[in-house]
Write a protein that holds these residues in place. Sequence first.
Motif, PDB file in Angstrom:
ATOM      1  N   ARG A 306       0.874  -1.279  -0.159  1.00 34.98           N
ATOM      2  CA  ARG A 306       0.064  -0.172   0.086  1.00 34.98           C
ATOM      3  C   ARG A 306       0.705   1.132   0.034  1.00 34.98           C
ATOM      4  N   THR A 307       2.012   1.120   0.591  1.00 30.66           N
ATOM      5  CA  THR A 307       2.681   2.549   0.833  1.00 30.66           C
ATOM      6  C   THR A 307       3.949   2.561   0.345  1.00 30.66           C
ATOM      7  N   LEU A 308       4.281   1.743  -0.322  1.00 28.00           N
ATOM      8  CA  LEU A 308       5.751   1.712  -0.983  1.00 28.00           C
ATOM      9  C   LEU A 308       5.677   1.803  -2.614  1.00 28.00           C
ATOM     10  N   ARG A 309       6.726   2.313  -3.209  1.00 30.59           N
ATOM     11  CA  ARG A 309       6.600   2.410  -4.820  1.00 30.59           C
ATOM     12  C   ARG A 309       7.355   1.015  -5.137  1.00 30.59           C
ATOM     13  N   PRO A 310       6.641   0.576  -6.435  1.00 28.62           N
ATOM     14  CA  PRO A 310       7.183  -0.607  -6.875  1.00 28.62           C
ATOM     15  C   PRO A 310       8.286  -0.125  -8.022  1.00 28.62           C
ATOM     16  N   LYS A 311       9.307  -1.028  -8.126  1.00 30.89           N
ATOM     17  CA  LYS A 311      10.202  -0.898  -9.043  1.00 30.89           C
ATOM     18  C   LYS A 311      10.064  -2.267 -10.098  1.00 30.89           C
ATOM     19  N   ILE A 312       9.854  -1.837 -11.350  1.00 30.60           N
ATOM     20  CA  ILE A 312       9.826  -2.981 -12.171  1.00 30.60           C
ATOM     21  C   ILE A 312      10.977  -3.077 -13.224  1.00 30.60           C
ATOM     22  N   GLU A 313      11.755  -3.929 -13.287  1.00 31.95           N
ATOM     23  CA  GLU A 313      12.549  -4.352 -14.021  1.00 31.95           C
ATOM     24  C   GLU A 313      12.274  -4.050 -15.591  1.00 31.95           C
ATOM     25  N   ARG A 315      11.843  -0.811 -16.419  1.00 35.66           N
ATOM     26  CA  ARG A 315      11.050   0.560 -16.592  1.00 35.66           C
ATOM     27  C   ARG A 315      12.028   1.543 -15.799  1.00 35.66           C
ATOM     28  N   ARG A 316      12.493   2.774 -16.266  1.00 32.24           N
ATOM     29  CA  ARG A 316      13.317   3.745 -15.721  1.00 32.24           C
ATOM     30  C   ARG A 316      12.804   4.301 -14.393  1.00 32.24           C
ATOM     31  N   LYS A 317      11.554   4.450 -14.244  1.00 33.08           N
ATOM     32  CA  LYS A 317      10.972   5.214 -12.973  1.00 33.08           C
ATOM     33  C   LYS A 317      10.089   4.047 -12.269  1.00 33.08           C
ATOM     34  N   PRO A 318      10.037   4.171 -10.823  1.00 34.29           N
ATOM     35  CA  PRO A 318       9.041   3.485 -10.092  1.00 34.29           C
ATOM     36  C   PRO A 318       7.620   3.692 -10.386  1.00 34.29           C
ATOM     37  N   LEU A 319       6.703   2.978 -10.026  1.00 28.96           N
ATOM     38  CA  LEU A 319       5.352   3.390 -10.164  1.00 28.96           C
ATOM     39  C   LEU A 319       4.890   3.821  -8.884  1.00 28.96           C
ATOM     40  N   PRO A 320       3.747   4.466  -9.045  1.00 31.29           N
ATOM     41  CA  PRO A 320       3.049   5.169  -7.782  1.00 31.29           C
ATOM     42  C   PRO A 320       3.023   4.301  -6.670  1.00 31.29           C
ATOM     43  N   SER A 321       2.999   4.875  -5.431  1.00 25.71           N
ATOM     44  CA  SER A 321       2.788   4.160  -4.017  1.00 25.71           C
ATOM     45  C   SER A 321       1.488   3.311  -4.341  1.00 25.71           C
ATOM     46  N   GLY A 322       1.261   2.172  -3.755  1.00 23.23           N
ATOM     47  CA  GLY A 322       0.107   1.634  -3.851  1.00 23.23           C
ATOM     48  C   GLY A 322      -0.185   0.976  -5.141  1.00 23.23           C
ATOM     49  N   LYS A 323       0.508   0.911  -6.371  1.00 20.66           N
ATOM     50  CA  LYS A 323       0.189   0.675  -7.806  1.00 20.66           C
ATOM     51  C   LYS A 323      -0.055  -0.880  -7.617  1.00 20.66           C
ATOM     52  N   MET A 324       0.429  -1.554  -6.793  1.00 18.66           N
ATOM     53  CA  MET A 324       0.379  -2.997  -6.864  1.00 18.66           C
ATOM     54  C   MET A 324      -1.130  -3.457  -6.202  1.00 18.66           C
ATOM     55  N   ASN A 340      17.349 -10.780 -12.790  1.00 19.56           N
ATOM     56  CA  ASN A 340      17.029  -9.726 -11.892  1.00 19.56           C
ATOM     57  C   ASN A 340      15.625  -9.862 -11.579  1.00 19.56           C
ATOM     58  N   PRO A 341      15.193  -9.578 -10.139  1.00 22.82           N
ATOM     59  CA  PRO A 341      13.723  -9.577  -9.794  1.00 22.82           C
ATOM     60  C   PRO A 341      12.862  -8.807 -10.721  1.00 22.82           C
ATOM     61  N   ILE A 342      11.824  -9.273 -11.226  1.00 22.57           N
ATOM     62  CA  ILE A 342      10.965  -8.394 -12.056  1.00 22.57           C
ATOM     63  C   ILE A 342      10.242  -7.348 -11.206  1.00 22.57           C
ATOM     64  N   ILE A 343       9.796  -7.451  -9.946  1.00 21.78           N
ATOM     65  CA  ILE A 343       9.267  -6.410  -9.324  1.00 21.78           C
ATOM     66  C   ILE A 343       9.932  -6.510  -7.682  1.00 21.78           C
ATOM     67  N   GLN A 344      10.318  -5.359  -7.360  1.00 17.96           N
ATOM     68  CA  GLN A 344      10.676  -5.107  -6.040  1.00 17.96           C
ATOM     69  C   GLN A 344      10.135  -3.859  -5.410  1.00 17.96           C
ATOM     70  N   LEU A 345      10.152  -3.457  -4.152  1.00 19.50           N
ATOM     71  CA  LEU A 345       9.430  -2.367  -3.573  1.00 19.50           C
ATOM     72  C   LEU A 345      10.679  -1.280  -3.282  1.00 19.50           C
ATOM     73  N   GLU A 346      10.482  -0.362  -3.607  1.00 19.13           N
ATOM     74  CA  GLU A 346      11.478   0.696  -3.224  1.00 19.13           C
ATOM     75  C   GLU A 346      11.560   1.089  -1.638  1.00 19.13           C
ATOM     76  N   VAL A 352      10.154  -8.919   2.631  1.00 20.90           N
ATOM     77  CA  VAL A 352       9.088  -8.826   1.663  1.00 20.90           C
ATOM     78  C   VAL A 352       9.827  -8.817   0.055  1.00 20.90           C
ATOM     79  N   ASN A 353      10.608  -8.198  -0.083  1.00 18.99           N
ATOM     80  CA  ASN A 353      11.323  -8.172  -1.610  1.00 18.99           C
ATOM     81  C   ASN A 353      11.902  -9.535  -1.899  1.00 18.99           C
TER      82      ASN A 353
END
Length: 663
Positions: A306-313, A315-324, A340-346, A352-353
């Motif tokens: 809910r609170t952290l931005r997802p980083k997608i392998e 993509r240059r920029k993280p997605l908005p918080s809660g996007k997942m 590399n992990p396809i999805i991680q939380l900034e 969790v990661n």
Amino acid sequence: MRLHDHFRTLHEHRQALHPAAPVFALEHDLSSSDFELLLAAVRGAVSQGLDTRSRTWWLPFVVHAAEIGYRYVGDEYWPLFAQQTPGWESTPGWSLATNRQRIKQWFKQFAADYGGAEPKGGFAANFNIIAWPITHAIIPADLQRQLAQLLFESRAVLTANLLSDPNALGACLASRTGGYSERFQIFCSNQSLLGQVAAAMLSGDDESSPYLVQSTLTRLVDDLTNERQSRTWLTRAKHSANLVRSRGFLPINSRTGPVNRAQPLTAAANPKLLLRQEDSGWRPYLDLPDLTPLQGRQNQVSQELRTLRPKIEGRRKPLPSGKMLYPGEVALSAWPRPENPIIQLERGSSVVNSLIAENCSITQGPWWVFRKLLGGLAIEVKGKFVRPGHEYFLVGQLDSKPPAVPYINEATALANGIHAFELAMPEVIHEAEIAKLAAAELSVVTDVSIRPVGLVPGSWDGEGAVEWLAGEPALLAVRSNRATEMCAVTVDGGHPIVLEWPAGGHELIFALEDLTVGTHEVDITLLNSEVGAAGVSGSLSVTICDPHTSLGETTEGAGIRLFATPARPKLTELWDGRASLSIDGPPDTKAELLITLRDDIGNSLEKAHHSISLPFSDSAWRRLADHELQRRNLLAAYDEADSCEVSVSRSGVGFASLVCERG
């Protein structure tokens, strides 16, 4: 002494379990006449001022307090205690505060002497006295309906491991209580208690439970099933649990019985790669997965999603918080690197990661196969096989060489790190070409096809991957033009099941029953007894998805969920405050709430608008209802109304509604 011996024996049995389980005061196992004697003794001791002798024999007070807790409905506990215990508030020289503390101390003594349950969670921290008798009431009567509903809605994710581990079962169930009442969520915050109660409730009809004495379990089930809907929910949940305990592969016309299968792949719901056509080429996209199943594995997963931005392998920029929480497709500027992990939380926790990385991945290269569909879309064929007469895209890493076949042409991929090719498969493929395709790890399927039949699946790529919701029948058809006598089916590398092929037929239909949530590999081999006849094989990836109605299943444009308790409240229940509503959606998002009263033919009688902020809890609904439903214009229309519609909407986010009919 009788209570002492009973609880001591119970404690010894519970300590022998793995993990050990607590004892509850409600498990006193007294007959109604014996309990009346206990109640008379408690009332007599109170009338005499709780002298030293009464304070020494404290067990009856613990049992009595737990029985009061069983009748607790969220109002004040002590007035109910006083009503059932004459003199509790009026005995001369009486200190209420001291004696309430005595109740707490006696429960703590019960925990020390008999392994009694201990309150946990926010409710225990804020109400550190009454939390003890309410915990020992196991589950108060007014929460039992919601427990039955939770067990029913969670039946598809039950596994043998969960049913044998109350702590894991409790964590799984607690992660699925969004939208339930706040009191029920408070009860579920004690996950070990929730798991032990649920494990007992899901025990077989003819089985005793190691977590509750039979008389207490029977009492809970009887009270819970007094209401028809609750009885239906519990019956279906127990049926699913019984199927899990006897889980097996149940084909049609099998020569053998059920077998023990290997554990399924642990993927929660792997992301899907796809290509979309644009003016200048083909753009890769990632269809984000539903990570809901992971919430039952770690308590902090839900909060971090809910609170952290997802980083997608890729993509240059993280997605908005809660996007997942609102997964959908996201465009990629570079091809994701499988190592590399396809999805991680900034700034996410390592726990969790790591959990996301272990359960969420894409297929490995060096080549990825996509089947072309109408409308400029190409979806991945995870089995990496191609069929004659179909069109595909091959996407490969830059250092990989494409197969040297005459029907391949270079295409434009709008992403860094890859090159792409169009592959137009002819109707007839020569052996030399098959070998060249095989060198690129591509398989050609010509003699066998596997497809889903029956109920339309949630997803089917037309080639080698199908998805069903848990609980739906997974029916497969295997077709072959070759002479075939038997079909060997293997699930997740387990022992093969041999099915008889229909005499003179070209197709065999069979069922995969009660597959657990996750991804399963189904391998098919067609067999013929003729000397020298080679076996023909094929495979299919079957994903069973969690049907839980959570935010993890919504997409952009459908990101608002409205929950009601009871699930389908009547107009009178809504108006009298006996029903509660809650609304979930993107945090801190404004939405419009509309309450509409309608007559028996659907005409609007009166409306009330209100602006709310998501998420909207059931306590927020109660405050709003106390104000809005008592407004003069709504009250004037209420007597003529046949139904009430509550709807909530926000442009670009979603819409949800609930209709409550007068009954």
